[in-house]
Every structure is written in structure tokens, then in C-alpha cells.
Design a protein around this motif. Structure first.
Motif, PDB file in Angstrom:
ATOM      1  N   ALA A  61       0.661  -1.378  -0.370  1.00 44.46           N
ATOM      2  CA  ALA A  61      -0.015  -0.285   0.170  1.00 44.46           C
ATOM      3  C   ALA A  61       0.924   1.464   0.123  1.00 44.46           C
ATOM      4  CB  ALA A  61      -0.593  -0.167   0.901  1.00 44.46           C
ATOM      5  N   ASP A  62       2.118   1.369   0.447  1.00 45.54           N
ATOM      6  CA  ASP A  62       2.567   2.371   0.855  1.00 45.54           C
ATOM      7  C   ASP A  62       3.979   2.532  -0.311  1.00 45.54           C
ATOM      8  OD1 ASP A  62       4.009   0.326   1.553  1.00 45.54           O
ATOM      9  OD2 ASP A  62       5.323   1.563   3.435  1.00 45.54           O
ATOM     10  N   SER A  63       3.962   1.924  -1.134  1.00 42.25           N
ATOM     11  CA  SER A  63       5.174   1.795  -2.464  1.00 42.25           C
ATOM     12  C   SER A  63       4.758   3.130  -3.349  1.00 42.25           C
ATOM     13  CB  SER A  63       5.097   0.775  -2.570  1.00 42.25           C
ATOM     14  OG  SER A  63       5.576   0.394  -4.092  1.00 42.25           O
ATOM     15  N   LYS A  64       5.614   3.398  -3.961  1.00 40.71           N
ATOM     16  CA  LYS A  64       5.859   4.717  -5.136  1.00 40.71           C
ATOM     17  C   LYS A  64       4.752   3.449  -6.542  1.00 40.71           C
ATOM     18  CE  LYS A  64       8.117   8.557  -3.723  1.00 40.71           C
ATOM     19  NZ  LYS A  64       9.298   9.658  -4.000  1.00 40.71           N
ATOM     20  N   GLU A  65       5.377   2.927  -6.566  1.00 41.79           N
ATOM     21  CA  GLU A  65       5.100   2.164  -7.588  1.00 41.79           C
ATOM     22  C   GLU A  65       4.015   1.703  -7.517  1.00 41.79           C
ATOM     23  OE1 GLU A  65       6.096  -2.560  -8.065  1.00 41.79           O
ATOM     24  OE2 GLU A  65       7.745  -1.998  -9.566  1.00 41.79           O
ATOM     25  N   THR A  66       3.101   1.383  -6.521  1.00 43.44           N
ATOM     26  CA  THR A  66       1.843   0.644  -6.470  1.00 43.44           C
ATOM     27  C   THR A  66       1.265   2.233  -7.014  1.00 43.44           C
ATOM     28  OG1 THR A  66       2.460  -0.901  -4.912  1.00 43.44           O
ATOM     29  CG2 THR A  66       0.013  -0.465  -4.414  1.00 43.44           C
ATOM     30  N   HIS A  67       0.982   2.810  -5.914  1.00 44.84           N
ATOM     31  CA  HIS A  67       0.681   4.052  -6.803  1.00 44.84           C
ATOM     32  C   HIS A  67       0.366   4.229  -7.813  1.00 44.84           C
ATOM     33  CE1 HIS A  67       0.312   5.690  -2.734  1.00 44.84           C
ATOM     34  NE2 HIS A  67       0.816   5.532  -1.900  1.00 44.84           N
ATOM     35  N   GLY A  68       1.749   3.806  -8.831  1.00 43.86           N
ATOM     36  CA  GLY A  68       1.494   4.112 -10.289  1.00 43.86           C
ATOM     37  C   GLY A  68       0.857   2.983 -10.362  1.00 43.86           C
ATOM     38  N   HIS A  69       0.622   1.872 -10.239  1.00 41.08           N
ATOM     39  CA  HIS A  69      -0.739   0.816 -11.086  1.00 41.08           C
ATOM     40  C   HIS A  69      -2.083   1.422 -10.745  1.00 41.08           C
ATOM     41  CE1 HIS A  69       2.847  -1.734 -11.236  1.00 41.08           C
ATOM     42  NE2 HIS A  69       3.105  -1.957  -9.994  1.00 41.08           N
ATOM     43  N   PHE A  70      -2.268   2.733  -9.502  1.00 36.66           N
ATOM     44  CA  PHE A  70      -3.924   2.605  -9.665  1.00 36.66           C
ATOM     45  C   PHE A  70      -4.218   3.708 -10.143  1.00 36.66           C
ATOM     46  CE2 PHE A  70      -3.098  -0.534  -6.759  1.00 36.66           C
ATOM     47  CZ  PHE A  70      -4.718  -0.793  -6.602  1.00 36.66           C
ATOM     48  N   ALA A  71      -2.595   4.401 -11.013  1.00 36.09           N
ATOM     49  CA  ALA A  71      -3.226   5.465 -11.892  1.00 36.09           C
ATOM     50  C   ALA A  71      -4.478   5.555 -13.009  1.00 36.09           C
ATOM     51  CB  ALA A  71      -1.830   5.849 -12.867  1.00 36.09           C
ATOM     52  N   SER A  72      -4.523   4.496 -13.705  1.00 37.94           N
ATOM     53  CA  SER A  72      -6.214   4.639 -14.540  1.00 37.94           C
ATOM     54  C   SER A  72      -5.996   3.258 -15.236  1.00 37.94           C
ATOM     55  CB  SER A  72      -5.517   5.378 -15.759  1.00 37.94           C
ATOM     56  OG  SER A  72      -4.274   4.690 -16.086  1.00 37.94           O
ATOM     57  N   ILE A  73      -7.376   2.689 -15.821  1.00 37.33           N
ATOM     58  CA  ILE A  73      -7.457   1.723 -16.011  1.00 37.33           C
ATOM     59  C   ILE A  73      -6.180   0.908 -17.002  1.00 37.33           C
ATOM     60  CG2 ILE A  73      -8.909   0.328 -17.331  1.00 37.33           C
ATOM     61  CD1 ILE A  73      -9.937   0.762 -14.770  1.00 37.33           C
ATOM     62  N   ASN A  74      -5.799   1.829 -17.585  1.00 37.63           N
ATOM     63  CA  ASN A  74      -4.483   1.661 -18.256  1.00 37.63           C
ATOM     64  C   ASN A  74      -3.866   0.477 -17.555  1.00 37.63           C
ATOM     65  OD1 ASN A  74      -5.768   1.936 -20.721  1.00 37.63           O
ATOM     66  ND2 ASN A  74      -4.780   4.105 -20.881  1.00 37.63           N
ATOM     67  N   ALA A  75      -3.225   2.080 -16.167  1.00 40.32           N
ATOM     68  CA  ALA A  75      -2.275   1.335 -15.797  1.00 40.32           C
ATOM     69  C   ALA A  75      -2.327  -0.412 -14.911  1.00 40.32           C
ATOM     70  CB  ALA A  75      -1.426   2.292 -14.662  1.00 40.32           C
ATOM     71  N   LEU A  76      -3.496  -0.192 -14.469  1.00 39.52           N
ATOM     72  CA  LEU A  76      -4.147  -1.539 -14.028  1.00 39.52           C
ATOM     73  C   LEU A  76      -4.200  -2.608 -14.897  1.00 39.52           C
ATOM     74  CD1 LEU A  76      -7.130  -0.866 -11.440  1.00 39.52           C
ATOM     75  CD2 LEU A  76      -4.613  -1.312 -10.724  1.00 39.52           C
ATOM     76  N   ALA A  77      -4.513  -2.553 -16.200  1.00 37.26           N
ATOM     77  CA  ALA A  77      -4.404  -3.396 -17.092  1.00 37.26           C
ATOM     78  C   ALA A  77      -2.708  -3.979 -16.861  1.00 37.26           C
ATOM     79  CB  ALA A  77      -5.532  -3.137 -18.446  1.00 37.26           C
ATOM     80  N   ALA A  78      -2.000  -2.856 -17.394  1.00 36.59           N
ATOM     81  CA  ALA A  78      -0.478  -3.096 -17.615  1.00 36.59           C
ATOM     82  C   ALA A  78      -0.097  -4.310 -16.862  1.00 36.59           C
ATOM     83  CB  ALA A  78       0.255  -2.369 -17.459  1.00 36.59           C
ATOM     84  N   LEU A  79      -0.552  -3.834 -15.425  1.00 32.34           N
ATOM     85  CA  LEU A  79       0.227  -4.039 -14.069  1.00 32.34           C
ATOM     86  C   LEU A  79      -0.590  -6.239 -14.062  1.00 32.34           C
ATOM     87  CD1 LEU A  79       0.845  -4.640 -11.086  1.00 32.34           C
ATOM     88  CD2 LEU A  79      -1.369  -4.616 -10.173  1.00 32.34           C
ATOM     89  N   VAL A  80      -2.092  -6.558 -14.484  1.00 30.06           N
ATOM     90  CA  VAL A  80      -2.480  -7.449 -14.952  1.00 30.06           C
ATOM     91  C   VAL A  80      -1.680  -8.785 -15.705  1.00 30.06           C
ATOM     92  CG1 VAL A  80      -4.421  -8.484 -14.908  1.00 30.06           C
ATOM     93  CG2 VAL A  80      -4.536  -6.637 -13.394  1.00 30.06           C
ATOM     94  N   GLU A  81      -1.839  -7.943 -17.021  1.00 29.93           N
ATOM     95  CA  GLU A  81      -1.209  -8.376 -17.702  1.00 29.93           C
ATOM     96  C   GLU A  81       0.756  -8.588 -17.723  1.00 29.93           C
ATOM     97  OE1 GLU A  81      -1.534  -9.786 -20.963  1.00 29.93           O
ATOM     98  OE2 GLU A  81      -3.354  -9.404 -20.965  1.00 29.93           O
ATOM     99  N   SER A  82       1.431  -7.833 -17.240  1.00 26.73           N
ATOM    100  CA  SER A  82       2.239  -8.164 -16.547  1.00 26.73           C
ATOM    101  C   SER A  82       2.524  -9.546 -15.576  1.00 26.73           C
ATOM    102  CB  SER A  82       3.754  -7.244 -16.172  1.00 26.73           C
ATOM    103  OG  SER A  82       2.856  -6.024 -15.139  1.00 26.73           O
ATOM    104  N   TYR A  83       1.321  -9.242 -14.786  1.00 27.98           N
ATOM    105  CA  TYR A  83       1.414 -10.314 -13.396  1.00 27.98           C
ATOM    106  C   TYR A  83       1.674 -11.804 -14.035  1.00 27.98           C
ATOM    107  CZ  TYR A  83       0.559 -12.590  -9.082  1.00 27.98           C
ATOM    108  OH  TYR A  83       0.163 -13.937  -8.126  1.00 27.98           O
ATOM    109  N   LYS A  84       0.651 -11.091 -15.152  1.00 28.62           N
ATOM    110  CA  LYS A  84      -0.241 -13.001 -15.784  1.00 28.62           C
ATOM    111  C   LYS A  84       1.245 -13.964 -16.744  1.00 28.62           C
ATOM    112  CE  LYS A  84      -4.919 -12.330 -16.801  1.00 28.62           C
ATOM    113  NZ  LYS A  84      -5.766 -11.802 -17.567  1.00 28.62           N
ATOM    114  N   GLU A  85       1.968 -12.503 -17.008  1.00 32.22           N
ATOM    115  CA  GLU A  85       2.624 -13.128 -17.869  1.00 32.22           C
ATOM    116  C   GLU A  85       4.790 -13.726 -17.023  1.00 32.22           C
ATOM    117  OE1 GLU A  85       4.344  -9.733 -20.169  1.00 32.22           O
ATOM    118  OE2 GLU A  85       2.693  -9.447 -21.126  1.00 32.22           O
ATOM    119  N   THR A  86       4.463 -13.161 -15.980  1.00 33.43           N
ATOM    120  CA  THR A  86       5.588 -14.014 -14.529  1.00 33.43           C
ATOM    121  C   THR A  86       4.952 -14.915 -13.741  1.00 33.43           C
ATOM    122  OG1 THR A  86       4.456 -11.995 -13.113  1.00 33.43           O
ATOM    123  CG2 THR A  86       7.068 -11.245 -14.914  1.00 33.43           C
ATOM    124  N   ASN A  87       3.553 -15.015 -13.828  1.00 38.47           N
ATOM    125  CA  ASN A  87       3.221 -16.208 -13.468  1.00 38.47           C
ATOM    126  C   ASN A  87       2.723 -17.168 -13.909  1.00 38.47           C
ATOM    127  OD1 ASN A  87       4.205 -15.351 -10.452  1.00 38.47           O
ATOM    128  ND2 ASN A  87       2.345 -13.821 -10.803  1.00 38.47           N
TER     129      ASN A  87
END
Length: 87
Positions: A61-87
């Protein structure tokens, strides 16, 4: 609109019980917090829990990176896509 972005929009609407807005009204590049959709920090926690439940994504919750992920739908989608690729 990609299926993932639509899925994320619907997840936010359902999680936060936003009855007065549809997925089509949420612009992918608009901010989710303050300006744009106007969400707050409690909303962010709820979205974070929904992401963890639905996709297994754990965020600090306190990470700057997390704040960036929550910036927009585009950012959230990029987070989910990158998570899917690494897991």
C-alpha cells in the motif's frame, strides 16, 4: 476496449458498488483517484483486495510503484498483464 480493461472496470464498479456509472463511462487513460473517477484511499484498499482475490496480485500500500499501478485503467491492465506473464 479490451476484455481485460472491461473486466477491470466492471470489477471496480462491483467492488465499490458504483451504481451511477457504467463501464463505458470510465475512460481508460483518465485518473481513477481525485480527478477523473474521484476515488479515495479506502477505495484503493478495496480495489487492491479485489485484485488479490481475482488475480492473486499482492501490492504494498505504501509503495510509489503501487500508486502508479492505480493511476488509470490502462495502468491497472498493464499490471495484470505483467503479473500474468511472470506467473
Amino acid at each position: 476496449m479490451t476484455n481485460l480493461k472491461l473486466e477491470l472496470k466492471n470489477m471496480i464498479i462491483d467492488t465499490l458498488e458504483l451504481e451511477d456509472i457504467s463501464a463505458d463511462e470510465i475512460i481508460d487513460s483518465e485518473p481513477l483517484f481525485v480527478d477523473g473517477l474521484g476515488l479515495d484511499s479506502i477505495d484503493a484498499l478495496e480495489i487492491g483486495l479485489a485484485l488479490q482475490t481475482k488475480y492473486g496480485i499482492r501490492l504494498k500500500a505504501d509503495s510509489k510503484e503501487t500508486h502508479g499501478h492505480f493511476a488509470s485503467i490502462n495502468a491497472l491492465a498493464a499490471l495484470v498483464e505483467s503479473y500474468k506473464e511472470t506467473n
